[in-house]
Design a protein around this motif. Sequence first.
Motif, PDB file in Angstrom:
ATOM      1  N   ARG A  75       0.840  -1.220   0.000  1.00 30.93           N
ATOM      2  CA  ARG A  75       0.000   0.000   0.000  1.00 30.93           C
ATOM      3  C   ARG A  75       0.860   1.249   0.000  1.00 30.93           C
ATOM      4  O   ARG A  75       0.595   2.198  -0.748  1.00 30.93           O
ATOM      5  CB  ARG A  75      -0.930   0.006   1.217  1.00 30.93           C
ATOM      6  CG  ARG A  75      -2.124  -0.891   1.081  1.00 30.93           C
ATOM      7  CD  ARG A  75      -3.146  -0.625   2.171  1.00 30.93           C
ATOM      8  NE  ARG A  75      -2.585  -0.684   3.511  1.00 30.93           N
ATOM      9  CZ  ARG A  75      -2.550  -1.766   4.266  1.00 30.93           C
ATOM     10  NH1 ARG A  75      -3.012  -2.911   3.800  1.00 30.93           N
ATOM     11  NH2 ARG A  75      -2.050  -1.729   5.477  1.00 30.93           N
ATOM     12  N   ARG A  76       1.893   1.265   0.829  1.00 30.87           N
ATOM     13  CA  ARG A  76       2.775   2.435   0.892  1.00 30.87           C
ATOM     14  C   ARG A  76       3.511   2.652  -0.434  1.00 30.87           C
ATOM     15  O   ARG A  76       3.573   3.761  -0.941  1.00 30.87           O
ATOM     16  CB  ARG A  76       3.787   2.277   2.027  1.00 30.87           C
ATOM     17  CG  ARG A  76       3.180   2.409   3.396  1.00 30.87           C
ATOM     18  CD  ARG A  76       4.199   2.183   4.471  1.00 30.87           C
ATOM     19  NE  ARG A  76       3.621   2.428   5.782  1.00 30.87           N
ATOM     20  CZ  ARG A  76       4.276   2.308   6.902  1.00 30.87           C
ATOM     21  NH1 ARG A  76       5.560   1.964   6.904  1.00 30.87           N
ATOM     22  NH2 ARG A  76       3.694   2.553   8.051  1.00 30.87           N
ATOM     23  N   LEU A  77       4.079   1.591  -0.978  1.00 31.56           N
ATOM     24  CA  LEU A  77       4.822   1.716  -2.230  1.00 31.56           C
ATOM     25  C   LEU A  77       3.910   2.092  -3.398  1.00 31.56           C
ATOM     26  O   LEU A  77       4.302   2.863  -4.275  1.00 31.56           O
ATOM     27  CB  LEU A  77       5.570   0.418  -2.543  1.00 31.56           C
ATOM     28  CG  LEU A  77       6.775   0.126  -1.659  1.00 31.56           C
ATOM     29  CD1 LEU A  77       7.379  -1.229  -2.002  1.00 31.56           C
ATOM     30  CD2 LEU A  77       7.823   1.220  -1.782  1.00 31.56           C
ATOM     31  N   ARG A  78       2.698   1.567  -3.425  1.00 30.06           N
ATOM     32  CA  ARG A  78       1.747   1.921  -4.476  1.00 30.06           C
ATOM     33  C   ARG A  78       1.425   3.408  -4.436  1.00 30.06           C
ATOM     34  O   ARG A  78       1.391   4.084  -5.468  1.00 30.06           O
ATOM     35  CB  ARG A  78       0.482   1.081  -4.310  1.00 30.06           C
ATOM     36  CG  ARG A  78      -0.338   0.957  -5.563  1.00 30.06           C
ATOM     37  CD  ARG A  78      -1.539   0.046  -5.371  1.00 30.06           C
ATOM     38  NE  ARG A  78      -1.155  -1.304  -5.012  1.00 30.06           N
ATOM     39  CZ  ARG A  78      -1.620  -1.951  -3.945  1.00 30.06           C
ATOM     40  NH1 ARG A  78      -2.464  -1.373  -3.118  1.00 30.06           N
ATOM     41  NH2 ARG A  78      -1.234  -3.173  -3.698  1.00 30.06           N
ATOM     42  N   HIS A  79       1.212   3.935  -3.248  1.00 23.81           N
ATOM     43  CA  HIS A  79       0.913   5.359  -3.093  1.00 23.81           C
ATOM     44  C   HIS A  79       2.119   6.216  -3.478  1.00 23.81           C
ATOM     45  O   HIS A  79       1.984   7.239  -4.155  1.00 23.81           O
ATOM     46  CB  HIS A  79       0.487   5.647  -1.651  1.00 23.81           C
ATOM     47  CG  HIS A  79       0.047   7.049  -1.441  1.00 23.81           C
ATOM     48  ND1 HIS A  79       0.891   8.020  -0.943  1.00 23.81           N
ATOM     49  CD2 HIS A  79      -1.132   7.649  -1.682  1.00 23.81           C
ATOM     50  CE1 HIS A  79       0.242   9.163  -0.878  1.00 23.81           C
ATOM     51  NE2 HIS A  79      -0.990   8.970  -1.319  1.00 23.81           N
ATOM     52  N   LEU A  80       3.298   5.808  -3.065  1.00 18.80           N
ATOM     53  CA  LEU A  80       4.515   6.550  -3.406  1.00 18.80           C
ATOM     54  C   LEU A  80       4.799   6.493  -4.907  1.00 18.80           C
ATOM     55  O   LEU A  80       5.210   7.490  -5.502  1.00 18.80           O
ATOM     56  CB  LEU A  80       5.710   5.989  -2.631  1.00 18.80           C
ATOM     57  CG  LEU A  80       5.700   6.268  -1.130  1.00 18.80           C
ATOM     58  CD1 LEU A  80       6.790   5.457  -0.438  1.00 18.80           C
ATOM     59  CD2 LEU A  80       5.879   7.742  -0.869  1.00 18.80           C
ATOM     60  N   GLY A 104      10.082  -2.699   8.275  1.00 20.82           N
ATOM     61  CA  GLY A 104      10.290  -1.900   9.476  1.00 20.82           C
ATOM     62  C   GLY A 104      10.523  -0.428   9.196  1.00 20.82           C
ATOM     63  O   GLY A 104      10.705   0.359  10.120  1.00 20.82           O
ATOM     64  N   ALA A 105      10.511  -0.050   7.927  1.00 18.96           N
ATOM     65  CA  ALA A 105      10.790   1.338   7.561  1.00 18.96           C
ATOM     66  C   ALA A 105       9.538   2.205   7.686  1.00 18.96           C
ATOM     67  O   ALA A 105       8.421   1.724   7.512  1.00 18.96           O
ATOM     68  CB  ALA A 105      11.301   1.404   6.126  1.00 18.96           C
ATOM     69  N   THR A 106       9.772   3.462   7.979  1.00 16.84           N
ATOM     70  CA  THR A 106       8.657   4.407   8.037  1.00 16.84           C
ATOM     71  C   THR A 106       8.296   4.838   6.623  1.00 16.84           C
ATOM     72  O   THR A 106       9.034   4.603   5.666  1.00 16.84           O
ATOM     73  CB  THR A 106       9.026   5.654   8.860  1.00 16.84           C
ATOM     74  OG1 THR A 106      10.075   6.351   8.177  1.00 16.84           O
ATOM     75  CG2 THR A 106       9.457   5.279  10.264  1.00 16.84           C
ATOM     76  N   TYR A 107       7.150   5.490   6.503  1.00 18.82           N
ATOM     77  CA  TYR A 107       6.694   5.991   5.208  1.00 18.82           C
ATOM     78  C   TYR A 107       7.708   6.977   4.630  1.00 18.82           C
ATOM     79  O   TYR A 107       8.023   6.932   3.440  1.00 18.82           O
ATOM     80  CB  TYR A 107       5.327   6.658   5.382  1.00 18.82           C
ATOM     81  CG  TYR A 107       4.697   7.102   4.107  1.00 18.82           C
ATOM     82  CD1 TYR A 107       3.992   6.203   3.313  1.00 18.82           C
ATOM     83  CD2 TYR A 107       4.791   8.411   3.674  1.00 18.82           C
ATOM     84  CE1 TYR A 107       3.414   6.599   2.127  1.00 18.82           C
ATOM     85  CE2 TYR A 107       4.208   8.825   2.493  1.00 18.82           C
ATOM     86  CZ  TYR A 107       3.519   7.912   1.722  1.00 18.82           C
ATOM     87  OH  TYR A 107       2.948   8.321   0.550  1.00 18.82           O
ATOM     88  N   ALA A 108       8.249   7.835   5.478  1.00 19.49           N
ATOM     89  CA  ALA A 108       9.226   8.837   5.026  1.00 19.49           C
ATOM     90  C   ALA A 108      10.509   8.170   4.535  1.00 19.49           C
ATOM     91  O   ALA A 108      11.100   8.609   3.539  1.00 19.49           O
ATOM     92  CB  ALA A 108       9.538   9.819   6.148  1.00 19.49           C
ATOM     93  N   GLU A 109      10.951   7.113   5.217  1.00 22.11           N
ATOM     94  CA  GLU A 109      12.156   6.398   4.776  1.00 22.11           C
ATOM     95  C   GLU A 109      11.937   5.723   3.421  1.00 22.11           C
ATOM     96  O   GLU A 109      12.807   5.770   2.551  1.00 22.11           O
ATOM     97  CB  GLU A 109      12.564   5.351   5.819  1.00 22.11           C
ATOM     98  CG  GLU A 109      13.090   5.942   7.102  1.00 22.11           C
ATOM     99  CD  GLU A 109      13.253   4.912   8.198  1.00 22.11           C
ATOM    100  OE1 GLU A 109      13.979   5.213   9.163  1.00 22.11           O
ATOM    101  OE2 GLU A 109      12.671   3.810   8.106  1.00 22.11           O
ATOM    102  N   GLU A 115      12.655   7.702  -3.967  1.00 21.62           N
ATOM    103  CA  GLU A 115      13.023   8.892  -4.743  1.00 21.62           C
ATOM    104  C   GLU A 115      14.499   8.842  -5.153  1.00 21.62           C
ATOM    105  O   GLU A 115      14.846   9.135  -6.297  1.00 21.62           O
ATOM    106  CB  GLU A 115      12.743  10.152  -3.932  1.00 21.62           C
ATOM    107  CG  GLU A 115      12.971  11.424  -4.705  1.00 21.62           C
ATOM    108  CD  GLU A 115      12.557  12.657  -3.915  1.00 21.62           C
ATOM    109  OE1 GLU A 115      12.666  13.762  -4.476  1.00 21.62           O
ATOM    110  OE2 GLU A 115      12.134  12.532  -2.752  1.00 21.62           O
ATOM    111  N   SER A 116      15.355   8.445  -4.233  1.00 24.29           N
ATOM    112  CA  SER A 116      16.777   8.341  -4.521  1.00 24.29           C
ATOM    113  C   SER A 116      17.045   7.300  -5.609  1.00 24.29           C
ATOM    114  O   SER A 116      17.799   7.540  -6.555  1.00 24.29           O
ATOM    115  CB  SER A 116      17.539   7.977  -3.247  1.00 24.29           C
ATOM    116  OG  SER A 116      18.870   7.717  -3.527  1.00 24.29           O
TER     117      SER A 116
END
Length: 129
Positions: A75-80, A104-109, A115-116
């Motif tokens: 879900r996080r990766l799809r949104h990003l 274990g990573a946060t959304y910001a990480e 992005e990198s």
Amino acid sequence: MLPAAHRLRRSVDFERTVRRGTRAGRSTVVVHLLVDPDAGPEAGVGAVAGGAPSQVGLVVSKAVGNAVHRNQVKRRLRHLAAAHLPALPAGARMVIRALPASSGATYAELDHDLESCLDRAVARARRTT
């Protein structure tokens, strides 16, 4: 949510992108990017080139964790990925592979790592074409 036209679905497309595309990795994700050589700079970034929009696919294996963790990472990766879709070259295919540290990573990480990786993969792809 990724628009339907921007989703990578066929296993052949996943395989071709991973094998032939440029790769950039961080501690939580690895990005494989395959840029269509027929889509020149005149097509524009994120535009539809020859009827083919940029597409994104996700790979989240059981090594990431149980079903709850895998679905959360997806879900996080799809949104990003949807947020970074305009940064993709026209007609590009991108596969995002989640590594075990992504659970274990946060959304910001995850955002920073994606992005990198995307910046490095796009730069490498432009050098090779």
